[in-house]
Design an enzyme around this catalytic site. Structure first.
Site, PDB file in Angstrom:
ATOM      1  N   ASP A   1      -5.173   3.324  -1.017  1.00  0.00           N
ATOM      2  CA  ASP A   1      -6.066   3.688   0.072  1.00  0.00           C
ATOM      3  C   ASP A   1      -6.774   5.013  -0.080  1.00  0.00           C
ATOM      4  O   ASP A   1      -5.987   5.911  -0.042  1.00  0.00           O
ATOM      5  CB  ASP A   1      -5.047   3.449   1.451  1.00  0.00           C
ATOM      6  CG  ASP A   1      -4.797   2.094   1.727  1.00  0.00           C
ATOM      7  OD1 ASP A   1      -5.755   1.373   2.061  1.00  0.00           O
ATOM      8  OD2 ASP A   1      -3.724   2.031   2.286  1.00  0.00           O
TER       9      ASP A   1
ATOM     10  N   ASP B   1      -5.697  -6.762   5.587  1.00  0.00           N
ATOM     11  CA  ASP B   1      -4.940  -5.436   5.430  1.00  0.00           C
ATOM     12  C   ASP B   1      -4.873  -4.553   7.095  1.00  0.00           C
ATOM     13  O   ASP B   1      -5.977  -4.586   7.630  1.00  0.00           O
ATOM     14  CB  ASP B   1      -6.023  -4.661   4.765  1.00  0.00           C
ATOM     15  CG  ASP B   1      -5.419  -3.082   4.449  1.00  0.00           C
ATOM     16  OD1 ASP B   1      -4.430  -2.810   4.547  1.00  0.00           O
ATOM     17  OD2 ASP B   1      -6.403  -2.414   3.601  1.00  0.00           O
ATOM     18  N   GLY B   2      -3.560  -4.267   7.259  1.00  0.00           N
ATOM     19  CA  GLY B   2      -3.344  -3.518   8.626  1.00  0.00           C
ATOM     20  C   GLY B   2      -2.587  -4.290   9.416  1.00  0.00           C
ATOM     21  O   GLY B   2      -2.984  -5.344   9.943  1.00  0.00           O
TER      22      GLY B   2
ATOM     23  N   MET C   1     -12.277   3.841   1.258  1.00  0.00           N
ATOM     24  CA  MET C   1     -12.802   4.104   2.754  1.00  0.00           C
ATOM     25  C   MET C   1     -13.344   5.657   2.598  1.00  0.00           C
ATOM     26  O   MET C   1     -13.065   6.468   3.063  1.00  0.00           O
ATOM     27  CB  MET C   1     -11.559   4.116   3.716  1.00  0.00           C
ATOM     28  CG  MET C   1     -11.074   2.898   3.836  1.00  0.00           C
ATOM     29  SD  MET C   1      -9.231   3.213   4.587  1.00  0.00           S
ATOM     30  CE  MET C   1      -8.400   3.076   3.147  1.00  0.00           C
TER      31      MET C   1
ATOM     32  N   GLY D   1      -8.147   4.079   8.458  1.00  0.00           N
ATOM     33  CA  GLY D   1      -7.705   5.363   8.500  1.00  0.00           C
ATOM     34  C   GLY D   1      -6.236   5.863   8.469  1.00  0.00           C
ATOM     35  O   GLY D   1      -5.975   6.934   7.775  1.00  0.00           O
ATOM     36  N   PHE D   2      -5.364   4.901   8.904  1.00  0.00           N
ATOM     37  CA  PHE D   2      -3.975   5.367   9.143  1.00  0.00           C
ATOM     38  C   PHE D   2      -2.933   3.983   8.919  1.00  0.00           C
ATOM     39  O   PHE D   2      -3.419   2.760   9.309  1.00  0.00           O
ATOM     40  CB  PHE D   2      -3.736   5.718  10.438  1.00  0.00           C
ATOM     41  CG  PHE D   2      -4.695   7.097  10.702  1.00  0.00           C
ATOM     42  CD1 PHE D   2      -4.315   8.286  10.272  1.00  0.00           C
ATOM     43  CD2 PHE D   2      -5.807   7.054  11.396  1.00  0.00           C
ATOM     44  CE1 PHE D   2      -4.901   9.437  10.652  1.00  0.00           C
ATOM     45  CE2 PHE D   2      -6.581   8.050  11.560  1.00  0.00           C
ATOM     46  CZ  PHE D   2      -6.140   9.262  11.227  1.00  0.00           C
TER      47      PHE D   2
ATOM     48  N   MET E   1      -9.268   7.734   1.127  1.00  0.00           N
ATOM     49  CA  MET E   1      -9.913   8.172   2.302  1.00  0.00           C
ATOM     50  C   MET E   1     -10.386   9.531   1.974  1.00  0.00           C
ATOM     51  O   MET E   1     -10.032  10.270   1.528  1.00  0.00           O
ATOM     52  CB  MET E   1      -8.933   7.973   3.285  1.00  0.00           C
ATOM     53  CG  MET E   1      -8.229   6.969   3.566  1.00  0.00           C
ATOM     54  SD  MET E   1      -7.288   6.826   5.171  1.00  0.00           S
ATOM     55  CE  MET E   1      -6.250   5.568   5.040  1.00  0.00           C
TER      56      MET E   1
ATOM     57  N   MET F   1     -10.307  -6.342   7.478  1.00  0.00           N
ATOM     58  CA  MET F   1      -9.532  -5.102   8.240  1.00  0.00           C
ATOM     59  C   MET F   1      -8.960  -5.773   9.388  1.00  0.00           C
ATOM     60  O   MET F   1      -9.596  -5.972  10.162  1.00  0.00           O
ATOM     61  CB  MET F   1     -10.217  -4.054   8.282  1.00  0.00           C
ATOM     62  CG  MET F   1     -10.716  -3.263   6.987  1.00  0.00           C
ATOM     63  SD  MET F   1      -9.446  -2.873   6.139  1.00  0.00           S
ATOM     64  CE  MET F   1      -8.257  -1.785   6.838  1.00  0.00           C
TER      65      MET F   1
ATOM     66  N   HIS G   1      -9.147   0.462  -2.605  1.00  0.00           N
ATOM     67  CA  HIS G   1      -9.581   0.366  -1.373  1.00  0.00           C
ATOM     68  C   HIS G   1     -10.367   1.868  -0.705  1.00  0.00           C
ATOM     69  O   HIS G   1      -9.815   2.623  -0.440  1.00  0.00           O
ATOM     70  CB  HIS G   1      -8.589  -0.074  -0.025  1.00  0.00           C
ATOM     71  CG  HIS G   1      -9.244  -0.139   1.197  1.00  0.00           C
ATOM     72  ND1 HIS G   1      -8.440  -0.306   2.366  1.00  0.00           N
ATOM     73  CD2 HIS G   1     -10.501  -0.172   1.719  1.00  0.00           C
ATOM     74  CE1 HIS G   1      -9.243  -0.233   3.200  1.00  0.00           C
ATOM     75  NE2 HIS G   1     -10.557  -0.305   3.104  1.00  0.00           N
TER      76      HIS G   1
ATOM     77  N   HIS H   1      -1.924  -1.505  -3.761  1.00  0.00           N
ATOM     78  CA  HIS H   1      -2.954  -1.235  -3.023  1.00  0.00           C
ATOM     79  C   HIS H   1      -3.037   0.389  -2.748  1.00  0.00           C
ATOM     80  O   HIS H   1      -2.334   0.818  -2.273  1.00  0.00           O
ATOM     81  CB  HIS H   1      -2.981  -1.939  -1.700  1.00  0.00           C
ATOM     82  CG  HIS H   1      -3.940  -1.884  -0.646  1.00  0.00           C
ATOM     83  ND1 HIS H   1      -5.263  -2.857  -0.720  1.00  0.00           N
ATOM     84  CD2 HIS H   1      -4.317  -0.843   0.273  1.00  0.00           C
ATOM     85  CE1 HIS H   1      -6.153  -2.453   0.154  1.00  0.00           C
ATOM     86  NE2 HIS H   1      -5.478  -1.383   0.685  1.00  0.00           N
TER      87      HIS H   1
ATOM     88  N   SER I   1       0.930  -1.035  -0.135  1.00  0.00           N
ATOM     89  CA  SER I   1      -0.010  -0.014   0.104  1.00  0.00           C
ATOM     90  C   SER I   1       0.951   1.321  -0.023  1.00  0.00           C
ATOM     91  O   SER I   1       1.784   1.245   0.727  1.00  0.00           O
ATOM     92  CB  SER I   1      -0.950   0.130   1.422  1.00  0.00           C
ATOM     93  OG  SER I   1      -1.381   1.281   1.369  1.00  0.00           O
TER      94      SER I   1
HETATM   95  C1  DX5 Z   1      -5.676   1.267   6.817  1.00  0.00           C
HETATM   96  C2  DX5 Z   1      -5.155   0.948   5.284  1.00  0.00           C
HETATM   97  C3  DX5 Z   1      -4.321   0.154   5.188  1.00  0.00           C
HETATM   98  C4  DX5 Z   1      -2.839   0.436   5.352  1.00  0.00           C
HETATM   99  C5  DX5 Z   1      -2.133  -0.409   5.808  1.00  0.00           C
HETATM  100  O1  DX5 Z   1      -6.762   2.249   6.715  1.00  0.00           O
HETATM  101  O2  DX5 Z   1      -6.519   0.422   4.651  1.00  0.00           O
HETATM  102  O3  DX5 Z   1      -4.001  -0.531   3.759  1.00  0.00           O
HETATM  103  O4  DX5 Z   1      -2.360   1.270   4.408  1.00  0.00           O
HETATM  104  O5  DX5 Z   1      -1.013   0.073   6.584  1.00  0.00           O
HETATM  105  P1  DX5 Z   1      -0.156  -0.753   7.654  1.00  0.00           P
HETATM  106  O6  DX5 Z   1       0.447  -1.878   6.796  1.00  0.00           O
HETATM  107  O7  DX5 Z   1       1.251   0.171   7.947  1.00  0.00           O
HETATM  108  O8  DX5 Z   1      -0.927  -1.079   8.496  1.00  0.00           O
HETATM  109 ZN    ZN Z   2      -6.268  -0.603   2.642  1.00  0.00          ZN
END
Ligand code: DX5
Ligand code: ZN
Length: 225
Positions: free
Chosen positions: A34, A174-175, A67, A141-142, A36, A136, A65, A32, A7
């Protein structure tokens, strides 16, 4: 084999093209993205314009993805940008079935993302309409958050539901994914591992970080039981 999906969320946003090329050269399987909106999640990232720019510099498949609230508003712009898989959140719409159908009509893979607090059973009647589920393992979010351990039994349960409803379904996690937890996730049925901070970081180059994943997965066999 398990696919690795870096990502770009923790890449240098001033050099996203290089990050995409590094990931491709290092043997990533897909990229990937992200997305947001500052509403579904507190953070705000980028939209289809950035996806389109990345599509011009990499031949890696792109997965968005979303969000975002009202995710369907972004379907066509992301398809036009060259994204091949779109995941929206189950929690972001009252009509997930309709939206999955719409994605397939648009000719892209239809993915459903699910937050850590939503029972995986809520996916049961939707699995036949989906090509992928993004489970997830942090609250979205982060980047850089700690992996939620409860993900393991959730993944095992989702893999059971898949076996009954749609064996072709791809499960992505993911995460907080790292080379340390990757083998266990692969063993429980994950097909795709998404990782931001353990791929793009200041500790080591992307190639080295992806090699760590591959070595860890090789010891496990990298295959589903
Ligand atoms: C979180 C995202 C993830 C994120 C994962 O909101 O959907 O894709 O980028 O980050 P890491 O791998 O650092 O947890
Ligand atoms: Zn993601």
């Amino acid at each position: 084999m398990v696919a690795l999906a870096p990502s770009i969320l923790s890449a240098d946003f001033a050099r996203l093209g290089e990050a995409a090329r590094d990931a491709e050269a290092a043997g990533a399987d897909l990229l990937h993205l992200d997305v947001m909106d500052g509403r579904f999640v507190p953070n705000l990232t980028f939209g289809p314009v950035v996806a389109e720019a990345l599509a011009r510099v990499t031949s890696l498949p792109l997965a968005a993805h979303l969000m975002t609230v009202e995710p369907e508003r972004l379907f066509e712009p992301f398809v036009a940008a060259g994204v091949g898989r779109i995941c929206f959140h189950l929690e972001a719409t009252p009509h997930p079935h309709r939206l999955l159908t719409r994605l397939r009509e648009l000719g892209v893979e239809a993915g459903l993302a699910i937050n850590p607090g939503t029972p995986v059973e809520a996916l049961t009647d939707l699995l036949p309409e989906a090509d992928a589920v993004l489970l997830m393992s942090v609250n979205p979010g982060f980047a850089g958050q700690r992996f939620i351990e409860r993900t393991y039994p959730r993944l095992a349960r989702l893999a059971e539901l898949r076996a009954r409803a749609n064996p072709d379904l791809k499960i992505a996690v993911d995460g907080g994914v790292t080379p340390e937890n990757a083998p266990r996730l692969a063993g429980l049925g994950a097909d795709v591992l998404v990782a931001a901070s353990s791929v793009f970081n200041s500790r080591a180059p992307v190639r080295e970080n992806l090699d760590r994943f591959r070595r860890a997965l090789a010891t496990q066999g990298g295959a589903r039981p």
